[in-house]
Design an enzyme around this catalytic site. Sequence first.
Site, PDB file in Angstrom:
ATOM      1  N   GLN A 271       0.799  -1.269  -0.008  1.00 47.52           N
ATOM      2  CA  GLN A 271      -0.021   0.137  -0.109  1.00 47.52           C
ATOM      3  C   GLN A 271       0.826   1.258   0.038  1.00 47.52           C
ATOM      4  O   GLN A 271       1.749   1.465   1.033  1.00 47.52           O
ATOM      5  CB  GLN A 271      -0.762   0.121   1.218  1.00 47.52           C
ATOM      6  CG  GLN A 271      -1.967   1.106   1.282  1.00 47.52           C
ATOM      7  CD  GLN A 271      -3.095   1.254   2.429  1.00 47.52           C
ATOM      8  OE1 GLN A 271      -3.021   0.323   3.121  1.00 47.52           O
ATOM      9  NE2 GLN A 271      -3.896   2.122   2.374  1.00 47.52           N
TER      10      GLN A 271
ATOM     11  N   VAL B 140      -0.796   4.526  -1.252  1.00 46.67           N
ATOM     12  CA  VAL B 140      -1.862   5.672  -0.702  1.00 46.67           C
ATOM     13  C   VAL B 140      -2.832   5.153   0.532  1.00 46.67           C
ATOM     14  O   VAL B 140      -3.283   4.260   0.126  1.00 46.67           O
ATOM     15  CB  VAL B 140      -2.477   6.087  -1.984  1.00 46.67           C
ATOM     16  CG1 VAL B 140      -3.495   7.057  -1.701  1.00 46.67           C
ATOM     17  CG2 VAL B 140      -1.855   6.442  -3.297  1.00 46.67           C
TER      18      VAL B 140
ATOM     19  N   HIS C 220      -8.480   1.523  -0.861  1.00 44.19           N
ATOM     20  CA  HIS C 220      -8.952   1.395  -2.061  1.00 44.19           C
ATOM     21  C   HIS C 220      -9.043   0.060  -2.736  1.00 44.19           C
ATOM     22  O   HIS C 220      -7.893  -0.935  -1.985  1.00 44.19           O
ATOM     23  CB  HIS C 220      -8.201   2.337  -3.033  1.00 44.19           C
ATOM     24  CG  HIS C 220      -6.649   2.223  -2.865  1.00 44.19           C
ATOM     25  ND1 HIS C 220      -5.997   2.618  -1.889  1.00 44.19           N
ATOM     26  CD2 HIS C 220      -5.770   1.472  -3.689  1.00 44.19           C
ATOM     27  CE1 HIS C 220      -4.664   2.203  -2.091  1.00 44.19           C
ATOM     28  NE2 HIS C 220      -4.430   1.577  -3.123  1.00 44.19           N
TER      29      HIS C 220
END
Length: 114
Positions: free
Chosen positions: A94, A96, A100
């Site tokens: 990950q 960001v 998401h």
Amino acid sequence: MSDTIFGKIARGEVPADVVYEDDEVLVFRDLGPQAPVHLLVIPRKPIATLNDAQPADAQLLGKLLLAAAKAAALTGIADSGYRTVLNCNAAGGQEVFHLHLHVLGGRPMQWPPG
Ligand code: DGP
């Protein structure tokens, strides 16, 4: 959590190639696609990682999956097939820290993933 580029996209402050949106969820094309179709599904609500999701977010998490399927249909990869990926924290890849789902399609996927 601190603000991220996806928070700015969710608020319309940074442009994105949006393929689906509703009150709670936004789907847009990844800036560095890893497949012919590479979408990102985000909740408008900022949740940093899957670890930070709460029982009260259960319905929202389900809506992310439904939005992924809808966006797959809208971009023409539903029938051929696609992969969803949710990276969590550093070892999960990950980068960001706004929760998401990746939706990748338009080519055969390999297994296991790297
Ligand atoms: P992850 O490594 O799971 O945190 O994935 C982050 C993804 O976000 C990565 O595939 C590249 C994409 N990305 C980063 N910045 C932007 C941006 O500003 N716009 C768009 N559309 N995608 C971005």
